[in-house]
Design a protein around this motif. Structure first.
Motif, PDB file in Angstrom:
ATOM      1  N   ASP A 115       0.683  -1.169   0.092  1.00 32.30           N
ATOM      2  CA  ASP A 115       0.108  -0.032  -0.048  1.00 32.30           C
ATOM      3  C   ASP A 115       0.782   1.295  -0.110  1.00 32.30           C
ATOM      4  O   ASP A 115       0.608   2.166  -0.613  1.00 32.30           O
ATOM      5  CB  ASP A 115      -0.893  -0.141   1.125  1.00 32.30           C
ATOM      6  CG  ASP A 115      -2.016   0.943   1.216  1.00 32.30           C
ATOM      7  OD1 ASP A 115      -2.485   1.200   0.008  1.00 32.30           O
ATOM      8  OD2 ASP A 115      -2.346   1.676   2.172  1.00 32.30           O
ATOM      9  N   ALA A 116       1.896   1.260   0.861  1.00 36.37           N
ATOM     10  CA  ALA A 116       2.951   2.242   0.776  1.00 36.37           C
ATOM     11  C   ALA A 116       3.555   2.500  -0.531  1.00 36.37           C
ATOM     12  O   ALA A 116       3.781   3.663  -1.075  1.00 36.37           O
ATOM     13  CB  ALA A 116       3.934   2.153   1.933  1.00 36.37           C
ATOM     14  N   LEU A 117       3.987   1.305  -1.060  1.00 38.09           N
ATOM     15  CA  LEU A 117       4.681   1.709  -2.434  1.00 38.09           C
ATOM     16  C   LEU A 117       3.758   1.989  -3.548  1.00 38.09           C
ATOM     17  O   LEU A 117       4.104   2.988  -4.375  1.00 38.09           O
ATOM     18  CB  LEU A 117       5.137   0.292  -2.977  1.00 38.09           C
ATOM     19  CG  LEU A 117       6.387  -0.218  -2.153  1.00 38.09           C
ATOM     20  CD1 LEU A 117       6.798  -1.714  -2.487  1.00 38.09           C
ATOM     21  CD2 LEU A 117       7.623   0.515  -2.376  1.00 38.09           C
ATOM     22  N   LEU A 118       2.294   1.591  -3.555  1.00 40.62           N
ATOM     23  CA  LEU A 118       1.459   2.295  -4.603  1.00 40.62           C
ATOM     24  C   LEU A 118       1.126   3.589  -4.345  1.00 40.62           C
ATOM     25  O   LEU A 118       1.034   4.540  -5.226  1.00 40.62           O
ATOM     26  CB  LEU A 118       0.081   1.272  -4.395  1.00 40.62           C
ATOM     27  CG  LEU A 118       0.403  -0.079  -4.933  1.00 40.62           C
ATOM     28  CD1 LEU A 118      -0.999  -0.701  -4.624  1.00 40.62           C
ATOM     29  CD2 LEU A 118       0.587  -0.090  -6.319  1.00 40.62           C
ATOM     30  N   THR A 119       1.179   4.169  -3.029  1.00 40.54           N
ATOM     31  CA  THR A 119       0.888   5.475  -2.493  1.00 40.54           C
ATOM     32  C   THR A 119       1.935   6.454  -3.167  1.00 40.54           C
ATOM     33  O   THR A 119       1.716   7.429  -3.601  1.00 40.54           O
ATOM     34  CB  THR A 119       0.660   5.615  -1.243  1.00 40.54           C
ATOM     35  OG1 THR A 119      -0.628   4.812  -0.651  1.00 40.54           O
ATOM     36  CG2 THR A 119       0.395   7.234  -0.904  1.00 40.54           C
ATOM     37  N   GLU A 120       3.299   5.847  -3.135  1.00 45.57           N
ATOM     38  CA  GLU A 120       4.396   6.405  -3.377  1.00 45.57           C
ATOM     39  C   GLU A 120       4.426   6.835  -5.104  1.00 45.57           C
ATOM     40  O   GLU A 120       4.843   7.719  -5.413  1.00 45.57           O
ATOM     41  CB  GLU A 120       5.650   5.794  -2.860  1.00 45.57           C
ATOM     42  CG  GLU A 120       7.021   6.347  -3.255  1.00 45.57           C
ATOM     43  CD  GLU A 120       8.413   5.736  -2.847  1.00 45.57           C
ATOM     44  OE1 GLU A 120       9.312   5.690  -3.523  1.00 45.57           O
ATOM     45  OE2 GLU A 120       8.111   5.154  -1.757  1.00 45.57           O
ATOM     46  N   LEU A 121       4.237   5.638  -5.654  1.00 40.77           N
ATOM     47  CA  LEU A 121       4.053   5.484  -7.218  1.00 40.77           C
ATOM     48  C   LEU A 121       3.093   6.386  -7.587  1.00 40.77           C
ATOM     49  O   LEU A 121       3.207   7.313  -8.616  1.00 40.77           O
ATOM     50  CB  LEU A 121       3.845   4.154  -7.761  1.00 40.77           C
ATOM     51  CG  LEU A 121       5.103   3.270  -7.494  1.00 40.77           C
ATOM     52  CD1 LEU A 121       4.735   1.788  -7.935  1.00 40.77           C
ATOM     53  CD2 LEU A 121       6.212   3.755  -8.389  1.00 40.77           C
ATOM     54  N   ALA A 122       1.764   6.398  -7.204  1.00 38.37           N
ATOM     55  CA  ALA A 122       0.728   7.467  -7.363  1.00 38.37           C
ATOM     56  C   ALA A 122       1.160   8.897  -7.092  1.00 38.37           C
ATOM     57  O   ALA A 122       0.976   9.873  -8.062  1.00 38.37           O
ATOM     58  CB  ALA A 122      -0.540   7.172  -6.697  1.00 38.37           C
ATOM     59  N   ALA A 123       1.920   9.108  -6.243  1.00 37.59           N
ATOM     60  CA  ALA A 123       2.332  10.652  -5.993  1.00 37.59           C
ATOM     61  C   ALA A 123       3.545  10.924  -6.890  1.00 37.59           C
ATOM     62  O   ALA A 123       3.537  12.174  -7.331  1.00 37.59           O
ATOM     63  CB  ALA A 123       2.928  10.766  -4.406  1.00 37.59           C
ATOM     64  N   ARG A 124       4.420  10.219  -7.220  1.00 37.39           N
ATOM     65  CA  ARG A 124       5.460  10.254  -8.242  1.00 37.39           C
ATOM     66  C   ARG A 124       4.559  10.654  -9.611  1.00 37.39           C
ATOM     67  O   ARG A 124       4.839  11.623 -10.295  1.00 37.39           O
ATOM     68  CB  ARG A 124       6.137   9.310  -8.460  1.00 37.39           C
ATOM     69  CG  ARG A 124       7.277   9.095  -7.469  1.00 37.39           C
ATOM     70  CD  ARG A 124       8.187   7.898  -7.807  1.00 37.39           C
ATOM     71  NE  ARG A 124       9.098   7.800  -6.584  1.00 37.39           N
ATOM     72  CZ  ARG A 124      10.077   6.735  -6.549  1.00 37.39           C
ATOM     73  NH1 ARG A 124      10.192   6.032  -7.551  1.00 37.39           N
ATOM     74  NH2 ARG A 124      10.845   6.794  -5.410  1.00 37.39           N
ATOM     75  N   GLY A 125       3.505   9.798 -10.080  1.00 38.32           N
ATOM     76  CA  GLY A 125       2.813  10.132 -11.226  1.00 38.32           C
ATOM     77  C   GLY A 125       1.952  11.542 -11.110  1.00 38.32           C
ATOM     78  O   GLY A 125       2.210  12.076 -12.284  1.00 38.32           O
ATOM     79  N   GLU A 126       1.504  11.886 -10.073  1.00 39.42           N
ATOM     80  CA  GLU A 126       0.933  13.288  -9.958  1.00 39.42           C
ATOM     81  C   GLU A 126       1.940  14.349 -10.209  1.00 39.42           C
ATOM     82  O   GLU A 126       1.659  15.285 -10.982  1.00 39.42           O
ATOM     83  CB  GLU A 126      -0.023  13.199  -8.748  1.00 39.42           C
ATOM     84  CG  GLU A 126      -1.126  12.087  -8.659  1.00 39.42           C
ATOM     85  CD  GLU A 126      -1.590  12.416  -7.158  1.00 39.42           C
ATOM     86  OE1 GLU A 126      -1.251  13.065  -6.353  1.00 39.42           O
ATOM     87  OE2 GLU A 126      -2.651  11.626  -7.030  1.00 39.42           O
ATOM     88  N   THR A 127       3.174  14.006  -9.618  1.00 37.53           N
ATOM     89  CA  THR A 127       4.052  15.067  -9.797  1.00 37.53           C
ATOM     90  C   THR A 127       4.606  15.207 -11.177  1.00 37.53           C
ATOM     91  O   THR A 127       4.970  16.354 -11.836  1.00 37.53           O
ATOM     92  CB  THR A 127       5.306  14.690  -8.731  1.00 37.53           C
ATOM     93  OG1 THR A 127       5.005  14.624  -7.722  1.00 37.53           O
ATOM     94  CG2 THR A 127       6.477  16.006  -9.041  1.00 37.53           C
ATOM     95  N   ARG A 128       4.884  14.224 -11.881  1.00 39.29           N
ATOM     96  CA  ARG A 128       5.318  14.155 -13.274  1.00 39.29           C
ATOM     97  C   ARG A 128       3.908  14.530 -14.214  1.00 39.29           C
ATOM     98  O   ARG A 128       4.515  15.426 -15.169  1.00 39.29           O
ATOM     99  CB  ARG A 128       5.776  12.901 -13.582  1.00 39.29           C
ATOM    100  CG  ARG A 128       6.915  12.309 -12.943  1.00 39.29           C
ATOM    101  CD  ARG A 128       7.286  11.092 -13.787  1.00 39.29           C
ATOM    102  NE  ARG A 128       8.485  10.754 -13.040  1.00 39.29           N
ATOM    103  CZ  ARG A 128       9.059   9.231 -13.006  1.00 39.29           C
ATOM    104  NH1 ARG A 128       8.121   8.368 -13.504  1.00 39.29           N
ATOM    105  NH2 ARG A 128      10.214   9.114 -12.428  1.00 39.29           N
ATOM    106  N   GLY A 129       2.884  14.541 -14.074  1.00 38.34           N
ATOM    107  CA  GLY A 129       1.862  14.842 -14.789  1.00 38.34           C
ATOM    108  C   GLY A 129       1.363  16.350 -14.522  1.00 38.34           C
ATOM    109  O   GLY A 129       0.839  16.957 -15.479  1.00 38.34           O
ATOM    110  N   SER A 130       1.809  16.991 -13.550  1.00 36.38           N
ATOM    111  CA  SER A 130       1.531  18.593 -13.266  1.00 36.38           C
ATOM    112  C   SER A 130       2.781  19.267 -13.664  1.00 36.38           C
ATOM    113  O   SER A 130       2.511  20.499 -13.727  1.00 36.38           O
ATOM    114  CB  SER A 130       1.427  18.597 -11.832  1.00 36.38           C
ATOM    115  OG  SER A 130       2.635  18.287 -11.104  1.00 36.38           O
ATOM    116  N   SER A 131       3.979  18.612 -14.117  1.00 35.13           N
ATOM    117  CA  SER A 131       4.894  19.577 -14.506  1.00 35.13           C
ATOM    118  C   SER A 131       5.003  19.799 -15.994  1.00 35.13           C
ATOM    119  O   SER A 131       4.496  19.073 -16.890  1.00 35.13           O
ATOM    120  CB  SER A 131       6.224  18.996 -14.073  1.00 35.13           C
ATOM    121  OG  SER A 131       6.401  17.580 -14.248  1.00 35.13           O
TER     122      SER A 131
END
Length: 83
Positions: A67-83
């Motif tokens: 669950d922690a890994l999936l949350t971390e990956l989702a946060a990375r994806g959101e960061t890349r998507g907003s830049s």
């Protein structure tokens, strides 16, 4: 749990989230083309049997580390998507 064998007319009953997945039919090949490999009904039978076999695993809770890994990956994806 019983696993379907050779009779393609047997029905498979299941409950929960797996039941919804088992209702999804396998995709047929495009019209006019010969399917490569196994016949469609054989693939469907294998899919039903795998869903039955792994139904209990699918209903188990996700380990905290995953669950922690999936949350971390989702946060990375959101960061890349907003830049």
């Amino acid at each position: 749990m019983s696993i379907e064998t050779s009779d393609p007319n047997l029905s498979v009953e299941s409950t929960g989230p797996v039941a919804a997945a088992s209702a999804v039919p396998a995709q047929a090949p495009p019209a006019g083309s010969e399917p490569a490999g196994m016949p469609l009904e054989a693939r469907r039978r294998i899919g039903r049997n795998l869903r039955l076999l792994y139904a209990e695993v699918l209903n188990q809770p996700l380990p905290d580390r995953f669950d922690a890994l999936l949350t971390e990956l989702a946060a990375r994806g959101e960061t890349r998507g907003s830049s």
